[in-house]
Design an enzyme around this catalytic site. Structure first.
Site, PDB file in Angstrom:
ATOM      1  N   HIS A 101      64.857 -15.278  37.958  1.00 16.94           N
ATOM      2  CA  HIS A 101      65.026 -13.984  37.296  1.00 16.94           C
ATOM      3  C   HIS A 101      64.154 -12.938  37.972  1.00 16.94           C
ATOM      4  O   HIS A 101      63.113 -13.261  38.537  1.00 16.94           O
ATOM      5  CB  HIS A 101      64.661 -14.073  35.810  1.00 16.94           C
ATOM      6  CG  HIS A 101      63.319 -14.674  35.543  1.00 16.94           C
ATOM      7  ND1 HIS A 101      63.093 -16.029  35.575  1.00 16.94           N
ATOM      8  CD2 HIS A 101      62.123 -14.102  35.251  1.00 16.94           C
ATOM      9  CE1 HIS A 101      61.823 -16.270  35.298  1.00 16.94           C
ATOM     10  NE2 HIS A 101      61.201 -15.115  35.108  1.00 16.94           N
ATOM     11  N   HIS A 103      62.129  -9.446  37.130  1.00 17.88           N
ATOM     12  CA  HIS A 103      61.620  -8.552  36.091  1.00 17.88           C
ATOM     13  C   HIS A 103      61.771  -7.115  36.559  1.00 17.88           C
ATOM     14  O   HIS A 103      61.374  -6.781  37.691  1.00 17.88           O
ATOM     15  CB  HIS A 103      60.123  -8.768  35.862  1.00 17.88           C
ATOM     16  CG  HIS A 103      59.740 -10.100  35.301  1.00 17.88           C
ATOM     17  ND1 HIS A 103      59.367 -10.249  33.985  1.00 17.88           N
ATOM     18  CD2 HIS A 103      59.641 -11.320  35.866  1.00 17.88           C
ATOM     19  CE1 HIS A 103      59.040 -11.518  33.764  1.00 17.88           C
ATOM     20  NE2 HIS A 103      59.189 -12.194  34.888  1.00 17.88           N
TER      21      HIS A 103
HETATM   22  P1  AMP Z   1      58.143 -15.775  34.356  1.00 16.22           P
HETATM   23  O1  AMP Z   1      58.872 -17.105  34.437  1.00 16.22           O
HETATM   24  O2  AMP Z   1      56.648 -15.928  34.380  1.00 16.22           O
HETATM   25  O3  AMP Z   1      58.627 -14.791  35.395  1.00 16.22           O
HETATM   26  O4  AMP Z   1      58.426 -15.113  32.960  1.00 16.22           O
HETATM   27  C1  AMP Z   1      59.401 -15.521  32.055  1.00 16.22           C
HETATM   28  C2  AMP Z   1      59.674 -14.368  31.132  1.00 16.22           C
HETATM   29  O5  AMP Z   1      60.701 -14.755  30.258  1.00 16.22           O
HETATM   30  C3  AMP Z   1      58.471 -13.930  30.283  1.00 16.22           C
HETATM   31  O6  AMP Z   1      58.216 -12.554  30.519  1.00 16.22           O
HETATM   32  C4  AMP Z   1      58.955 -14.197  28.851  1.00 16.22           C
HETATM   33  O7  AMP Z   1      58.498 -13.235  27.921  1.00 16.22           O
HETATM   34  C5  AMP Z   1      60.461 -14.152  29.012  1.00 16.22           C
HETATM   35  N1  AMP Z   1      61.188 -14.914  28.022  1.00 16.22           N
HETATM   36  C6  AMP Z   1      60.980 -16.201  27.644  1.00 16.22           C
HETATM   37  N2  AMP Z   1      61.854 -16.562  26.690  1.00 16.22           N
HETATM   38  C7  AMP Z   1      62.649 -15.497  26.465  1.00 16.22           C
HETATM   39  C8  AMP Z   1      63.743 -15.234  25.583  1.00 16.22           C
HETATM   40  N3  AMP Z   1      64.206 -16.148  24.739  1.00 16.22           N
HETATM   41  N4  AMP Z   1      64.314 -14.010  25.615  1.00 16.22           N
HETATM   42  C9  AMP Z   1      63.860 -13.065  26.466  1.00 16.22           C
HETATM   43  N5  AMP Z   1      62.835 -13.251  27.315  1.00 16.22           N
HETATM   44  C10 AMP Z   1      62.227 -14.444  27.318  1.00 16.22           C
END
Ligand code: AMP
Length: 139
Positions: A101, A103
């Protein structure tokens, strides 16, 4: 779809999300724990753990959506003074959800997000050239 992947479950609608845009290959939705309002995640709909697993076509499709959202945030009326586009690849880089993903993070003064707190030391030109050569050779 991969069992127990939270983002795969968002793609199929078994857990809720606040969607922004969707097409055949890509879905974008709001991060559940935003750095600032409007913090969006852009994902491939297929389960690919890290960005390096994307082919060029899917990479371009993701990036196209990232750029659209980045522009939309600025004209949305949401408070945005700048943006960061951020990808964590691997646990060492801070990846927590192993479905790739990007951001798109709206930035505000003093919002507390620091990717680096100390300035890096400056390597010699020889060291830089050695590293650049290693990367070029791997392209
Ligand atoms: P990262 O893997 O560190 O890039 O971050 C994962 C991101 O996914 C974090 O910012 C979380 O807040 C977000 N996240 C985790 N679960 C959910 C969810 N159910 N809906 C939306 N965002 C999510």
């Amino acid at each position: 779809m991969k069992d127990h992947c939270v983002f795969c479950q968002i793609v199929v609608g078994t857990i809720p999300a606040s969607p922004i845009i969707e097409n055949d290959a890509v879905l974008a939705f709001l991060d559940i724990a935003p750095i600032n309002p409007g913090h969006t995640l852009v994902i491939p709909k297929v389960h690919i753990a890290e960005l390096s697993g994307l082919d060029d076509e899917l990479g371009v499709a993701l990036w196209r959506v990232v750029l659209r959202i980045e522009r939309a945030l600025r004209s949305s009326g949401i408070k945005v003074e700048g943006t960061n586009l951020f990808v964590a690849n691997g646990a060492t880089a801070g990846q927590e959800v192993f479905h790739s993903h990007i951001h798109v993070i709206p930035r505000l003064p003093d919002d507390g997000l620091h990717i680096r707190t100390e300035p890096g030391s400056q390597p010699s030109r020889e060291e830089l050239d050695w590293v650049a050569q290693k990367i070029r050779a791997a392209l």
